[in-house]
Design a protein around this motif. Structure first.
Motif, PDB file in Angstrom:
ATOM      1  N   LYS A 155      72.860  36.937  -6.635  1.00  0.00           N
ATOM      2  CA  LYS A 155      72.817  38.336  -6.199  1.00  0.00           C
ATOM      3  C   LYS A 155      73.999  39.118  -6.749  1.00  0.00           C
ATOM      4  O   LYS A 155      73.856  40.243  -7.226  1.00  0.00           O
ATOM      5  CB  LYS A 155      72.808  38.413  -4.674  1.00  0.00           C
ATOM      6  CG  LYS A 155      71.504  37.953  -4.033  1.00  0.00           C
ATOM      7  CD  LYS A 155      71.552  38.139  -2.533  1.00  0.00           C
ATOM      8  CE  LYS A 155      70.259  37.672  -1.883  1.00  0.00           C
ATOM      9  NZ  LYS A 155      70.298  37.841  -0.415  1.00  0.00           N
ATOM     10  N   LYS A 199      65.138  45.129  -7.007  1.00  0.00           N
ATOM     11  CA  LYS A 199      64.768  43.717  -7.023  1.00  0.00           C
ATOM     12  C   LYS A 199      65.244  43.025  -5.758  1.00  0.00           C
ATOM     13  O   LYS A 199      64.501  42.258  -5.130  1.00  0.00           O
ATOM     14  CB  LYS A 199      65.373  43.051  -8.266  1.00  0.00           C
ATOM     15  CG  LYS A 199      64.969  41.584  -8.430  1.00  0.00           C
ATOM     16  CD  LYS A 199      63.478  41.470  -8.717  1.00  0.00           C
ATOM     17  CE  LYS A 199      63.078  40.048  -9.071  1.00  0.00           C
ATOM     18  NZ  LYS A 199      63.177  39.136  -7.942  1.00  0.00           N
ATOM     19  N   ASP A 250      62.992  41.387  -2.822  1.00  0.00           N
ATOM     20  CA  ASP A 250      63.180  39.996  -2.400  1.00  0.00           C
ATOM     21  C   ASP A 250      63.341  39.912  -0.889  1.00  0.00           C
ATOM     22  O   ASP A 250      62.792  39.011  -0.243  1.00  0.00           O
ATOM     23  CB  ASP A 250      64.408  39.394  -3.083  1.00  0.00           C
ATOM     24  CG  ASP A 250      64.135  39.025  -4.535  1.00  0.00           C
ATOM     25  OD1 ASP A 250      62.949  38.939  -4.912  1.00  0.00           O
ATOM     26  OD2 ASP A 250      65.099  38.837  -5.294  1.00  0.00           O
ATOM     27  N   ARG A 274      60.898  37.984   1.746  1.00  0.00           N
ATOM     28  CA  ARG A 274      61.418  36.945   2.651  1.00  0.00           C
ATOM     29  C   ARG A 274      61.209  37.317   4.109  1.00  0.00           C
ATOM     30  O   ARG A 274      61.569  36.545   5.001  1.00  0.00           O
ATOM     31  CB  ARG A 274      62.917  36.730   2.395  1.00  0.00           C
ATOM     32  CG  ARG A 274      63.245  36.049   1.067  1.00  0.00           C
ATOM     33  CD  ARG A 274      64.693  35.582   1.052  1.00  0.00           C
ATOM     34  NE  ARG A 274      65.620  36.673   1.267  1.00  0.00           N
ATOM     35  CZ  ARG A 274      66.181  37.402   0.299  1.00  0.00           C
ATOM     36  NH1 ARG A 274      65.876  37.144  -0.969  1.00  0.00           N
ATOM     37  NH2 ARG A 274      67.010  38.379   0.573  1.00  0.00           N
ATOM     38  N   ARG A 287      57.187  34.481  -7.216  1.00  0.00           N
ATOM     39  CA  ARG A 287      57.526  33.117  -7.624  1.00  0.00           C
ATOM     40  C   ARG A 287      56.430  32.122  -7.281  1.00  0.00           C
ATOM     41  O   ARG A 287      56.442  30.991  -7.755  1.00  0.00           O
ATOM     42  CB  ARG A 287      58.846  32.695  -6.966  1.00  0.00           C
ATOM     43  CG  ARG A 287      60.063  33.408  -7.557  1.00  0.00           C
ATOM     44  CD  ARG A 287      61.258  33.353  -6.653  1.00  0.00           C
ATOM     45  NE  ARG A 287      61.064  34.180  -5.455  1.00  0.00           N
ATOM     46  CZ  ARG A 287      62.047  34.599  -4.682  1.00  0.00           C
ATOM     47  NH1 ARG A 287      63.304  34.277  -4.963  1.00  0.00           N
ATOM     48  NH2 ARG A 287      61.789  35.335  -3.617  1.00  0.00           N
ATOM     49  N   GLU A 315      53.665  34.953  -2.694  1.00  0.00           N
ATOM     50  CA  GLU A 315      54.453  36.152  -3.006  1.00  0.00           C
ATOM     51  C   GLU A 315      53.648  37.130  -3.855  1.00  0.00           C
ATOM     52  O   GLU A 315      53.738  38.340  -3.650  1.00  0.00           O
ATOM     53  CB  GLU A 315      55.742  35.763  -3.718  1.00  0.00           C
ATOM     54  CG  GLU A 315      56.794  35.170  -2.807  1.00  0.00           C
ATOM     55  CD  GLU A 315      58.175  35.151  -3.441  1.00  0.00           C
ATOM     56  OE1 GLU A 315      59.131  34.821  -2.725  1.00  0.00           O
ATOM     57  OE2 GLU A 315      58.298  35.460  -4.644  1.00  0.00           O
TER      58      GLU A 315
END
Length: 430
Positions: free
Chosen positions: A4, A18, A22, A26, A244, A248
């Motif tokens: 990060k 991004k 993410d 999550r 990924r 997702e």
């Protein structure tokens, strides 16, 4: 250094979106905020749905038939949601755009043919958008068409510069331009004072009034379902936020679908406003308007100079923004179909030549806009058919493969769009 921290330090333009995406994937972000990182691609694609070609067909339809064909715009927008969602899904599932997937799955000769026809379609698109923006400058500031075309060229280069600054800058710039168009037509609709009952009747009662109304309906559909927007949307989603795993990717698609719904509602509302204004002012007074410069002056006559200025401003902004989007689509099809890429500014300069030649020749701008929509109709099948083929293929799409009912509806839509555009071509060249 953590991943990060590395992203924040060395790629600050992309890191915020991004990292936010993410966090959403999550499950760390809730409420309306979880949608925000995924908004943007559909707004860029939606610009193709409000280009100057739409102005010409919608104004003509409203002045000839009143609110009769409003349902066609509503129906076209539903088709657009389906088509753009398939394109976005292809990019999310494969990490590749539609031309790239075509190159991998078709023989080389087919890919070259698809590239050539898509370039011709994009030139026709660029013609409509370039002429529309130049016409907007001419109407607003009484600048002759040739100097107006040169100013339009400079403006389109300026918009392309936003792309160099990162996709968020481009999305913000395009969204701001769309907002200006929205405000311009909302203001004109308010001043036109349309009959609400007639608006609702036209929106929800499918019917025609003679062959010419069917021809205009096909023109509205042809101006709405744009081949280059199909190519471009898959490119906008292919690497923007990368899933990924299958779960997702499905979540990314879910959020992107919300982006598409919002963008298409806005684009549909703008197109409806064009027709509603024309019906409320021109049809009501027995005036058939087929030229955009005539529409501009009649707005001033019926409502006042402010309404006319807002129409001209909407035309200018729509032309500028959509011309840059067309250039981006051209870059995508060249890179995808034949694996060649040229400088974006050089491409912009090359695609200006046909539009400049037509403006210099003195061809009626509205006639050129309508003819560009006819040329566009050639390209719809060549974008739509491969898109449905690929998104229905489990080997290509994995967990995002179309459901059977989606595939059936998509093929019905493709057949309808292709048949309507064949009708448009036959009637045009009778």
């Amino acid at each position: 250094m953590s991943d990060k921290a590395f992203t924040r330090k060395y790629n600050p333009k992309m890191s915020k979106t991004k990292l936010s995406a993410d966090a959403v994937l999550r499950g760390e972000v809730g409420g309306i905020k979880k949608i925000l990182p995924f908004l943007g691609p559909a707004f860029i694609a939606a610009v193709a749905y409000i280009d100057p070609g739409n102005f010409a067909t919608n104004i003509t339809a409203g002045s000839k038939y009143g609110y009769l064909l409003l349902w066609v715009i509503a129906f076209s927008n539903l088709l657009a949601v389906l088509i753009q969602s398939l394109s976005a899904k292809l990019g999310i599932a494969t990490g590749k755009n539609l031309p790239e997937v075509s190159r991998e799955n078709f023989p080389q000769g087919v890919s070259i043919f698809l590239w050539i026809q898509s370039e011709l379609v994009i030139i026709a698109t660029d013609l409509a958008e370039f002429i529309g923006a130049a016409l907007g400058l001419y109407l607003l500031f009484d600048i002759p068409m040739i100097p107006a075309a040169i100013i339009t060229a400079a403006g389109s280069f300026a918009i392309l510069e936003l792309q160099r600054r990162g996709f968020r800058s481009l999305e913000a710039g395009i969204a701001a331009m769309v907002l200006i168009v929205v405000l311009a037509f909302a203001f004109q609709t308010f001043l036109a004072k349309p009959d609400l009952g007639s608006v609702l009747g036209g929106m929800f009662t499918p019917k025609f009034q003679g062959v010419d109304s069917i021809l205009l309906a096909a023109g509205i559909l042809g101006a709405t379902v744009m081949p280059h927007a199909i190519y471009l949307h898959s490119s906008l989603t292919q690497n923007r936020i990368v899933g990924r795993n299958e779960m997702e990717k499905k979540r990314i698609y879910k959020f992107e679908f919300i982006d598409i719904i919002i963008a298409m509602i806005i684009a549909g509302a703008i197109n409806m406003c064009m027709l509603i204004i024309s019906a409320a002012l021109f049809f009501k007074n027995g005036l058939v308007v087929e030229d955009l410069d005539v529409a501009f002056h009649e707005f001033g006559h019926f409502v006042g100079p402010v309404a006319a200025m807002s129409f001209g401003l909407g035309l200018l902004i729509a032309g500028l923004s959509s011309s840059s989007v067309g250039t981006m689509a051209g870059d995508v099809v060249m890179q995808g179909f034949i694996n060649v890429r040229i400088n974006l500014y050089l491409r912009r300069a090359i695609t200006m030549i046909p539009a400049l030649a037509i403006i210099i020749s003195g061809v009626n701008a509205t006639d050129a806009l309508i003819m560009s929509q006819v040329i566009l109709s050639f390209g719809i099948a060549f974008a739509l058919v491969p898109l449905i083929m690929f998104t229905s293929n489990k080997k290509i799409m994995g967990g995002l493969t179309n459901h059977r009912i989606t595939t059936i509806i998509a093929w019905v839509v493709a057949a309808l769009v292709i048949l309507l555009n064949l009708f448009l071509l036959i009637e045009t060249f009778k």
